[in-house]
Enzyme design. Structure first.
Site, PDB file in Angstrom:
ATOM      1  N   PRO A  10       0.832  -1.201   0.000  1.00 25.08           N
ATOM      2  CA  PRO A  10       0.000   0.000   0.000  1.00 25.08           C
ATOM      3  C   PRO A  10       0.865   1.249   0.000  1.00 25.08           C
ATOM      4  CG  PRO A  10       0.148  -0.904   2.217  1.00 25.08           C
ATOM      5  CD  PRO A  10       0.850  -1.877   1.311  1.00 25.08           C
ATOM      6  N   SER A  18      -4.106   1.342  -0.134  1.00 24.07           N
ATOM      7  CA  SER A  18      -3.902   2.121   1.092  1.00 24.07           C
ATOM      8  C   SER A  18      -5.219   2.697   1.605  1.00 24.07           C
ATOM      9  CB  SER A  18      -2.934   3.277   0.808  1.00 24.07           C
ATOM     10  OG  SER A  18      -2.925   4.197   1.882  1.00 24.07           O
ATOM     11  N   TYR A  70      -5.518   1.828   8.453  1.00 24.23           N
ATOM     12  CA  TYR A  70      -5.084   2.671   9.560  1.00 24.23           C
ATOM     13  C   TYR A  70      -6.266   2.790  10.504  1.00 24.23           C
ATOM     14  CZ  TYR A  70      -0.761   4.319   7.331  1.00 24.23           C
ATOM     15  OH  TYR A  70       0.490   4.400   6.777  1.00 24.23           O
ATOM     16  N   THR A  74      -1.726  -1.900   9.594  1.00 20.85           N
ATOM     17  CA  THR A  74      -0.433  -1.242   9.789  1.00 20.85           C
ATOM     18  C   THR A  74      -0.259  -0.903  11.258  1.00 20.85           C
ATOM     19  OG1 THR A  74      -0.513  -0.393   7.555  1.00 20.85           O
ATOM     20  CG2 THR A  74       0.999   0.709   9.064  1.00 20.85           C
ATOM     21  N   LYS A  90       1.117  -5.740   9.630  1.00 23.07           N
ATOM     22  CA  LYS A  90       2.165  -5.116   8.810  1.00 23.07           C
ATOM     23  C   LYS A  90       3.022  -4.177   9.647  1.00 23.07           C
ATOM     24  CE  LYS A  90       2.756  -2.146   4.710  1.00 23.07           C
ATOM     25  NZ  LYS A  90       3.193  -0.839   5.205  1.00 23.07           N
ATOM     26  N   HIS A 142       8.065   0.173   7.046  1.00 29.34           N
ATOM     27  CA  HIS A 142       7.288   1.235   6.409  1.00 29.34           C
ATOM     28  C   HIS A 142       8.139   1.984   5.375  1.00 29.34           C
ATOM     29  CE1 HIS A 142       3.305   3.355   7.340  1.00 29.34           C
ATOM     30  NE2 HIS A 142       3.770   4.029   6.318  1.00 29.34           N
ATOM     31  N   GLY A 179       6.855  -1.035  -2.837  1.00 29.87           N
ATOM     32  CA  GLY A 179       6.194   0.241  -2.592  1.00 29.87           C
ATOM     33  C   GLY A 179       6.597   1.307  -3.586  1.00 29.87           C
TER      34      GLY A 179
HETATM   35  C1  FNR Z   1       4.132   3.967   2.047  1.00 33.94           C
HETATM   36  N1  FNR Z   1       3.818   2.942   2.932  1.00 33.94           N
HETATM   37  C2  FNR Z   1       2.541   2.847   3.435  1.00 33.94           C
HETATM   38  N2  FNR Z   1       2.222   1.840   4.285  1.00 33.94           N
HETATM   39  C3  FNR Z   1       0.963   1.718   4.774  1.00 33.94           C
HETATM   40  O1  FNR Z   1       0.704   0.796   5.545  1.00 33.94           O
HETATM   41  N3  FNR Z   1       0.002   2.608   4.406  1.00 33.94           N
HETATM   42  C4  FNR Z   1       0.243   3.637   3.562  1.00 33.94           C
HETATM   43  O2  FNR Z   1      -0.649   4.420   3.240  1.00 33.94           O
HETATM   44  C5  FNR Z   1       1.563   3.792   3.069  1.00 33.94           C
HETATM   45  N4  FNR Z   1       1.877   4.827   2.242  1.00 33.94           N
HETATM   46  C6  FNR Z   1       3.141   4.918   1.708  1.00 33.94           C
HETATM   47  C7  FNR Z   1       3.424   5.930   0.807  1.00 33.94           C
HETATM   48  C8  FNR Z   1       4.679   5.993   0.219  1.00 33.94           C
HETATM   49  C9  FNR Z   1       4.967   7.064  -0.776  1.00 33.94           C
HETATM   50  C10 FNR Z   1       5.666   5.027   0.549  1.00 33.94           C
HETATM   51  C11 FNR Z   1       7.022   5.074  -0.092  1.00 33.94           C
HETATM   52  C12 FNR Z   1       5.390   4.045   1.449  1.00 33.94           C
HETATM   53  C13 FNR Z   1       4.797   1.869   3.206  1.00 33.94           C
HETATM   54  C14 FNR Z   1       4.684   0.762   2.161  1.00 33.94           C
HETATM   55  O3  FNR Z   1       3.506   0.032   2.334  1.00 33.94           O
HETATM   56  C15 FNR Z   1       5.864  -0.216   2.223  1.00 33.94           C
HETATM   57  O4  FNR Z   1       6.017  -0.657   3.548  1.00 33.94           O
HETATM   58  C16 FNR Z   1       7.179   0.386   1.725  1.00 33.94           C
HETATM   59  O5  FNR Z   1       6.957   1.289   0.691  1.00 33.94           O
HETATM   60  C17 FNR Z   1       8.115  -0.703   1.248  1.00 33.94           C
HETATM   61  O6  FNR Z   1       9.364  -0.192   0.941  1.00 33.94           O
HETATM   62  P1  FNR Z   1       9.820   0.229  -0.554  1.00 33.94           P
HETATM   63  O7  FNR Z   1       9.420  -0.875  -1.500  1.00 33.94           O
HETATM   64  O8  FNR Z   1       9.177   1.537  -0.857  1.00 33.94           O
HETATM   65  O9  FNR Z   1      11.309   0.354  -0.392  1.00 33.94           O
END
Ligand code: FNR
Length: 370
Positions: A78, A107, A130, A156, A231, A255, A309
Site C-alpha cells: 500500500p 492504502s 489505519y 499497519t 504489517k 514502512h 512500494g
Molecule cells: C508507504 N507505505 C505505506 N504503508 C501503509 O501501511 N500505508 C500507507 O498508506 C503507506 N503509504 C506509503 C506511501 C509511500 C509514498 C511510501 C514510499 C510508502 C509503506 C509501504 O507500504 C511499504 O512498507 C514500503 O513502501 C516498502 O518499501 P519500498 O518498496 O518503498 O522500499
C-alpha cells in the site's frame, strides 16, 4: 524516455516529472534516512551459493497467498495518494496488478475509494488499514472493503504517530488541490489541512488512534471475516504475539524506512521474525526490493513473498499503468532468471543454503548446514 532496463531507473524519471513536494513525499525516509539506505545496502551483503547442472528448462514461480493463487511471489504494497503520481492513480495500479496475476494492497489513504478500485475489474486485492480514533469510521470502512470484494486486511501497526520526514516538514506537505483521501470523503475526513509542518503528520496526530494495541487485533477480527495481516513486525517477540493474537500472516516492514529510523533493514530482520512465527503463519517482507535477486534472497530467508512500494509510485509517475506493468514484468523476469541461475525450478526448491549471509559461519570454516 529511453529504454528502461531496471526498476530503479524509474526513480530519476519520476524526480524530473513530479512537483518537488510530491517527489519528496514518495522518496523520503525518516530523519537521517539511515534505514532507507540500509534497506537497499543490506541486500548487497547477501551472496548466492548457486547450484549447477540442474535442468532449469521449466521454471514455476506461482504461489498461493492466504489461499489465493498468484503468478509470482511479488505483490504491491500500500502506498498512499497515487493520483499525485498520475491521474489514473490507484486505478492504473489495480489494472497492472491484475494483468500480472498478482495482489494489490490498497492504502487507507488512497485517492480512489475501495468501490472505485473494485470497479476496475477482477483481481485479488487486500486493504491496508489505519485505525482511526473514531472506531465507527473504521468499522464502516472495513465493511465497505469487504463488500467491495477485498480479500484481506493489512493492519499497519508501526504508525501510532507519523515518523519525522524532514522533507515533508520543509515542503509543508499537503494533498494537492482536487485530490482527497477518497475512502474518507463521505466521513468528512478526506481533507488534510495545511499545517506549520507536514500536513500529513498533523492529520495523523488528529485522527489516528495511538492507543492501538494487541487487543484491537481481536476487535478487528470481531468485526470482519477477512484474514488479518499484521504489517510492521520487526522482532521475533512480536511475531509470537501476532500468531497468538490470531493474525493470518505477518509482514516484516519498516514502512519503507519512513517511521522509526535506525531500525534494521527488513531483510536483516526477516530471519528472526520467521523463527518467531514458527511456521504457523506465512511471513512476508517489504522494503528495498528492487531486483529479482532481492526477491530470491527474501524467499531463501523464509519469506513467503514480497511487496514493493516506491517502484509503483515512481513508475506510475513515469508512465501510468504501462509503467507499473513494466516494473512487475522486469521483477518477474529477473526473479525467473535468478531461479534458473541458482538451480531452482520451483519456489519450494529455494533454500537457506542457496545464499550466504554475514551472520553465517565465516567461509573456510566447517561447511554450512546441508
Ligand atoms: C508507504 N507505505 C505505506 N504503508 C501503509 O501501511 N500505508 C500507507 O498508506 C503507506 N503509504 C506509503 C506511501 C509511500 C509514498 C511510501 C514510499 C510508502 C509503506 C509501504 O507500504 C511499504 O512498507 C514500503 O513502501 C516498502 O518499501 P519500498 O518498496 O518503498 O522500499
Amino acid at each position: 524516455m529511453g529504454e528502461i532496463t531496471n526498476v530503479t531507473e524509474y526513480q530519476a524519471i519520476a524526480k524530473e516529472k513530479l512537483p518537488k513536494m510530491v517527489y519528496d513525499y514518495y522518496a523520503s525516509g525518516a530523519e537521517d534516512q539511515w534505514t532507507l539506505a540500509e534497506n537497499r545496502n543490506a541486500f548487497s551483503r547477501i551472496l548466492f551459493r548457486p547450484r549447477i547442472l540442474i535442468d532449469v528448462s521449466k521454471i514455476d514461480m506461482t504461489t498461493t497467498v492466504l489461499g489465493f493463487k498468484i503468478s509470482m511471489p511479488i505483490m504491491i504494497a500500500p502506498t498512499a495518494m497515487q493520483k499525485m503520481a498520475h491521474p489514473d492513480g490507484e486505478y492504473a495500479t489495480a489494472r497492472a496488478a491484475s494483468s500480472a496475476g498478482t495482489i494489490m494492497t490498497l492504502s487507507s489513504w488512497a485517492t480512489s475509494s475501495v468501490e472505485e478500485v473494485a470497479s476496475t475489474g477482477p483481481g485479488i486485492r487486500f486493504f491496508q488499514l489505519y485505525v482511526y480514533k473514531d472506531r465507527n469510521v473504521v468499522a464502516q470502512l472495513v465493511r465497505r472493503a469487504e463488500r467491495a470484494g477485498f480479500k484481506a486486511i493489512a493492519l499497519t501497526v508501526d504508525t501510532p504517530r507519523l515518523g519525522r520526514r524532514e522533507a515533508d516538514i520543509k515542503n509543508r506537505f499537503v494533498l494537492p488541490p482536487g485530490l482527497t483521501l477518497k475512502n474518507f470523503e463521505g466521513l468528512d475526513l478526506g481533507k488534510m489541512d495545511e499545517a506549520n509542518d507536514s500536513g500529513l503528520a498533523s492529520y495523523v496526530a488528529g485522527q489516528i488512534d495511538r492507543t492501538l494495541s494487541w487487543k484491537d487485533v481481536k476487535w478487528l477480527q470481531s468485526i470482519t471475516s477477512m484474514p488479518i495481516l499484521v504489517k510492521g513486525v520487526l522482532t521475533a517477540e512480536d511475531a509470537r504475539i501476532a500468531v497468538q493474537s490470531g493474525a493470518a500472516g505477518i509482514i516484516v516492514s519498516n514502512h519503507g524506512a519512513r517511521q522509526l529510523d535506525y531500525v534494521p533493514s527488513t531483510i536483516m530482520a526477516l530471519e528472526e521474525v520467521v523463527k518467531g512465527a514458527q511456521g504457523r503463519v506465512p511471513v512476508f517482507l517489504d522494503g528495498g526490493v528492487r531486483r529479482g535477486t532481492d526477491v530470491f534472497k527474501a524467499l531463501a530467508l523464509g519469506a513467503a513473498g514480497i511487496f514493493i512500494g516506491r517502484p509503483v509510485v515512481f513508475s506510475l509517475a513515469a508512465d501510468g499503468e504501462a509503467g507499473v506493468r513494466k516494473v512487475l514484468q522486469m521483477l518477474r523476469d529477473e526473479f525467473e532468471l535468478t531461479m534458473a541461475l541458482s538451480g531452482c525450478r520451483t519456489l519450494s526448491e529455494i533454500t537457506r543454503n542457496h545464499i550466504v549471509t554475514e551472520w553465517d559461519a565465516p567461509r573456510g570454516l566447517p561447511a554450512p548446514r546441508l
